[in-house]
Design an enzyme around this catalytic site. Structure first.
Site, PDB file in Angstrom:
ATOM      1  CD  GLU A 255      42.925  36.637  44.640  1.00 54.63           C
ATOM      2  OE1 GLU A 255      43.869  37.431  44.844  1.00 54.63           O
ATOM      3  OE2 GLU A 255      41.839  36.719  45.226  1.00 54.63           O
ATOM      4  CB  CYS A 294      47.098  38.591  44.226  1.00 55.41           C
ATOM      5  SG  CYS A 294      47.299  37.486  45.636  1.00 55.41           S
TER       6      CYS A 294
END
Length: 478
Positions: A255, A294
Site C-alpha cells: 500500500e 494514505c
C-alpha cells in the site's frame, strides 16, 4: 540513552549499537532511539512459525475470533494511556481516535467474522462441485492456514491502526505476525504491544515486535510466509524485488503513495448542500492527522466555472482551523510527525508549485497556539493547477501532509480522465445529488480506485467520509 524495546522470542529486549532517534513532534524533546543491531532475525521468524504458528493453527475460527474480541475489549479499557503518548506524534484527540479506537475497531470487526466460519481450524468453501454424472466423484475447496509468518512493515502515520488492521486478519486466519513499525513513531506501537503481551490473551509467539528497520528481514523468508508493506512506492518496489522474495515466491502486498481524487459534481453549485459537503470534506481531509493519511484528498477536481468559488470557500474554511499543541482543546490541527518530514513536504510542495500556484497558506509562516518552531508544524497549503492535462506533476507527486490541489474539468469525461491520471489510488469520491452523474462516474472510474464514495445530502449524516477505511471492506488500490 532511552531505547525502544523489541518483543522477540518470548521476551522484551534492547538492541545494541547506536540507533535512530525519535522526538516529540510538538516540543522537539528527545523520546527514544531505535536500533535493531544484534537481533537474530532468522531465529525470530522461526520462533513465529513454530511457537506462535503451531498454536494458532490448532485453534478453531471461533477460538481465534473470541481471543481477538477479548483483546479488543482489553485494549479499549486502557485506551487513555495511548492517547497521552499519541499527542507526542503531533496528533490531536480526533486524529488519535482514528488510530487508537479505529485500530481496536479493526479487532472487533475481524473477530465478528468468526460467525461466518465453523468451529474448526479449517473452512470448507462454497458448494461441492460434481465431477461426475452420478455424484460419486466430487471436489471441495478448503481454506487452511499457511505454515509461515506474516511480516508487516508499517508506516509512521498510524502506529496502532496500521499494526492491528493487518494483525487482526492474519490472527483470524491462523498466522503469527512479526511487526516492524516505522522508527519515528515506534514508541507508540511498543506501548500497545506491551499491553497485548501483558494480557496473555494471544498464544505466545502470535505477535513479535521489531522496533526499527531490519534490512535483513527478507534474507530468510520462506514460501509459506507473507509480507505486507505500507510506505512509499519507491521503497516498496525496492523491497519487492528482493531476490529471496522472488526465489521463494513470497506474497508481497504493498500500500503506497496514492493521489486520491475528489470530484465536485456539476450540479453541486454554491448554495446546495453538496457544495457545502465538498468544502467541509476537503477541509477535513487536509487537516485531520495534518494530512498524513494514505487516503487523504490530494486532487480536487471541480467544474471549471466553480474553481474560484471552491478556492474562496475552502480558504475561508481553512482560516477557522487553529494549529498548535494537539493537547489543547481549541487546536484543530497538530504537527507533522517530524522535522525531517516537514523538509520533505516543503520539497514536494516546491515541485508542485513549479506549475501550480499556491493560493492558500505559506510554507514559512504559521500562527501557532501553545507551541513554537521547535515543533514540526506547517500551514495547510492549497494549490491551484489550471492546466492539469499538460502539467503532470499534480498526478505524480504527493506532498504527504496538509496539502491539496484544485483543478478544473469541462465535463464528466474530463473529470474521469483526470481522476485516472493518478494511475490508481486507494480512494476517490464524488459529491453530487445526481444519480446519473454518480453512476457514470463510479462505473467509468472504478477501474482506477480501490474504493469510491458517493456523497450527497441523503447519506451525509451516516457517511464515514472520504478518508475512512472500513474494516469490513477490502482496503487497497485497484
Amino acid at each position: 540513552m532511552n531505547k525502544t524495546q523489541h518483543y522477540v522470542q518470548g521476551k522484551w529486549t534492547s538492541a545494541t549499537g547506536e540507533g535512530k532517534p525519535s522526538f516529540d513532534s510538538v516540543t522537539g524533546e528527545f523520546i527514544a532511539e531505535t536500533s535493531v543491531e544484534g537481533l537474530d532475525i532468522p531465529a525470530i521468524l522461526h520462533y513465529g512459525r513454530t511457537k506462535g504458528g503451531e498454536q494458532l493453527r490448532k485453534m478453531t475460527f471461533q477460538e481465534r475470533g473470541n481471543r481477538i474480541k477479548s483483546l479488543a475489549l482489553y485494549l479499549t479499557k486502557r485506551k487513555e494511556q495511548f492517547y497521552e503518548i499519541s499527542y507526542r506524534t503531533g496528533a490531536t484527540r480526533v486524529d488519535s481516535w482514528i488510530d487508537i479506537e479505529g485500530g481496536f475497531g479493526n479487532l472487533f470487526a475481524n473477530a465478528s467474522l468468526r460467525k461466518l466460519f465453523p468451529n474448526q481450524p479449517y473452512h470448507v468453501e462454497g458448494d461441492p462441485i460434481d465431477l461426475s454424472k452420478g455424484g460419486r466423484f466430487m471436489a471441495h475447496h478448503i481454506l487452511v492456514p499457511k505454515k509461515g509468518v506474516a511480516i508487516h512493515i508499517n508506516a509512521f502515520n498510524f502506529p496502532i491502526w496500521g499494526m492491528l488492521e493487518k494483525c487482526a486478519v492474519n490472527w483470524m486466519a491462523g498466522m503469527p505476525a512479526v511487526v516492524l513499525p516505522a522508527p519515528v513513531t515506534a514508541y507508540l506501537t511498543e506501548a500497545v504491544v506491551r499491553e497485548i503481551i501483558a494480557s496473555n490473551i494471544l498464544p505466545e509467539g502470535a505477535l513479535q515486535l521489531i522496533c526499527g528497520t531490519a534490512k535483513n528481514i527478507f534474507d530468510t523468508v520462506e514460501s509459506q510466509d507473507v509480507i505486507t508493506f505500507t510506505g512509499s512506492a519507491a521503497t516498496g518496489r525496492l523491497l519487492k524485488s528482493h531476490p529471496r522474495i522472488i526465489q521463494e515466491s513470497v506474497p508481497f502486498t504493498m500500500e503506497a503513495d496514492s493521489l486520491n481524487a475528489s470530484i465536485l459534481g456539476e450540479d453541486a453549485v454554491p448554495g446546495t448542500p453538496e457544495f457545502d459537503l465538498f468544502i467541509n470534506q476537503a477541509r477535513s481531509e487536509i487537516t485531520v492527522k495534518a494530512g498524513q493519511k494514505c487516503t487523504a484528498i490530494r486532487r480536487m477536481i471541480v467544474p471549471e466555472n466553480l474553481m474560484d468559488d471552491v478556492q474562496m470557500a475552502l480558504g475561508k474554511s481553512l482560516d477557522k482551523v487553529s494549529i498548535g499543541d494537539p493537547r489543547l482543546k481549541e487546536v484543530r490541527m497538530g504537527a507533522l510527525v517530524s522535522k525531517d518530514q516537514v523538509n520533505v513536504l516543503k520539497g514536494r510542495v516546491q515541485e508542485l508549485s513549479k506549475s501550480a500556484k499556491i493560493v492558500y497558506g505559506d510554507l514559512e509562516k504559521i500562527t501557532l497556539i501553545g507551541a513554537d518552531d521547535k515543533g514540526a508544524f506547517v500551514s495547510p497549503i492549497l494549490l491551484r493547477e489550471d492546466n492539469p492535462f499538460a502539467n503532470l506533476a499534480v498526478h505524480e507527486t504527493e506532498a504527504f501532509g496538509p496539502v491539496s490541489t484544485i483543478m478544473p474539468y469541462k465535463n464528466l469525461d474530463e473529470a474521469i480522465e483526470l481522476a485516472q491520471m493518478g494511475k490508481g489510488s486507494l480512494v476517490s469520491s464524488i459529491v453530487t445529488n445526481s444519480d446519473g452523474i454518480a453512476k457514470d462516474y463510479v462505473i467509468n472510474a472504478a477501474s482506477h480506485h480501490g474504493r469510491i464514495l458517493v456523497l450527497n445530502r441523503e447519506n451525509a449524516k451516516q457517511s464515514t467520509g472520504h478518508g475512512s477505511p472500513l474494516p469490513l471492506l477490502v482496503h487497497g488500490g485497484p
